[in-house]
Design a protein around this motif. Structure first.
Motif, PDB file in Angstrom:
ATOM      1  N   GLN A 193      50.084 -12.758  16.689  1.00 11.56           N
ATOM      2  CA  GLN A 193      49.394 -13.919  16.106  1.00 11.56           C
ATOM      3  C   GLN A 193      50.372 -14.994  15.624  1.00 11.56           C
ATOM      4  O   GLN A 193      50.046 -16.178  15.628  1.00 11.56           O
ATOM      5  N   ASP A 242      53.993 -10.958  12.052  1.00  9.79           N
ATOM      6  CA  ASP A 242      53.095  -9.866  12.445  1.00  9.79           C
ATOM      7  C   ASP A 242      53.441  -9.338  13.833  1.00  9.79           C
ATOM      8  O   ASP A 242      53.877 -10.088  14.708  1.00  9.79           O
ATOM      9  N   ARG A 280      45.283 -12.368  18.285  1.00  7.27           N
ATOM     10  CA  ARG A 280      45.911 -11.046  18.423  1.00  7.27           C
ATOM     11  C   ARG A 280      45.918 -10.688  19.902  1.00  7.27           C
ATOM     12  O   ARG A 280      44.935 -10.916  20.605  1.00  7.27           O
ATOM     13  N   ASP A 282      51.320  -8.239  16.006  1.00  4.06           N
ATOM     14  CA  ASP A 282      50.217  -8.345  16.966  1.00  4.06           C
ATOM     15  C   ASP A 282      50.238  -9.616  17.816  1.00  4.06           C
ATOM     16  O   ASP A 282      49.322  -9.843  18.603  1.00  4.06           O
TER      17      ASP A 282
HETATM   18 MG   LIG Z   1      46.433  -9.935  13.035  1.00  2.00          MG
END
Ligand SMILES: [Mg+2]
Ligand SMILES: Nc1nc2c(ncn2[C@@H]2O[C@H](COP(=O)(O)OP(=O)(O)O)[C@@H](O)[C@H]2O)c(=O)[nH]1
Length: 243
Positions: free
Chosen positions: A96, A92, A205, A94
């Motif tokens: 994470q 991902d 995040r 973001d």
């Molecule tokens: Mg996320």
């Protein structure tokens, strides 16, 4: 067409309006290993995601409009196959997923065609509550039965695929949010692929909000429980039949 050397791993990063996170994610992935090639799939973002990702050193696939994570991943796997990557991993944008864990998730491919970086597998302190937790438990139980192995986090987007799985995903990868992760897994299992999980800790995040709020995510999870029941009764089709 030139093929990627065998040790090269394609890191696929789906990104939608992640200008504040994607640069850092790409830099962290690059720092984790020189064997990672990074493709960011910019899914019709209205911010500077594509430019930031390119400046950080990623290749960017810019989709003309928003297809959703599933559509973006299918584009990514198509790229992987076209350029001859034998292994790909979804990370991902973001922040994470910790790029330090990519090697462990890829390591799961020694035992299976698909390896899931899983929360709840006794690492980290990720907690989901209420209906979301309930839906995740039901999904995990049902998919575990189909997979003949214990899976605790079937909606995790942190996953690795070998060449067989890349082929399967190019053939079938649904577009629906969360449905995408579960449905693609069930389709892969029905096609005869194997799945394993590797415990990872998820980080928070870094900036911004998840694309779905808690309520939205719960609705989608409940919907994917329903979609899963349909997927389970769908006739099984292997890769060979569709070739
Ligand atoms: Mg996320
Ligand atoms: N390509 C694409 N990526 C998306 C879309 N929605 C979310 N993402 C990306 O998918 C990843 C996970 O999304 P996020 O909203 O954090 O979902 P959560 O972690 O499950 O709450 C992030 O890298 C997002 O940028 C989308 O519509 N298209």
């Amino acid at each position: 067409m030139a093929s990627a050397p065998d040790q090269k791993i394609l890191v696929l990063v789906p990104a939608w309006n992640e200008e504040h996170n994607v640069g850092n994610t790409v830099r962290e992935v690059r720092a984790a290993s020189a064997d990672y090639d990074i493709v960011v799939i910019d899914d019709g973002s209205t911010d500077a995601t594509a430019r930031v990702a390119r400046e950080a050193g990623a290749t960017v696939l810019a989709l003309p409009f928003n297809l959703g994570v599933g559509g973006a991943m299918r584009a990514g796997f198509t790229y992987a196959r076209r350029f001859g990557y034998r292994r790909a991993v979804q990370v991902d944008a973001d922040g994470q997923h910790n790029p330090e864990d990519i090697a462990a998730v890829i390591g799961g491919l020694e035992n299976a065609d698909i390896a899931i970086g899983a929360r709840f597998a006794d690492v980290g302190d990720y907690k989901a509550k209420g209906p979301r937790r309930w839906a995740m438990v039901v999904l995990a139980a049902v998919v575990s039965r189909t997979a003949h192995t214990r899976l605790t986090d079937v909606t995790s987007g942190f996953r690795a695929a070998n060449a067989r799985a890349i082929d399967q995903y190019v053939h079938y990868y649904p577009a629906e949010y969360l449905g995408d992760t579960v449905d693609s897994l069930v389709a892969a299992l029905h096609a005869g692929l194997t799945v394993t999980q590797v415990p990872v800790a998820m980080r928070p995040r870094q900036h911004g909000q998840p694309s779905q709020g808690a309520w939205g995510a719960t609705v989608y999870l409940l919907r994917s429980v329903f979609a899963l029941s349909l997927a389970l009764i769908r006739p099984r089709r292997g890769l060979e039949e569709s070739a």
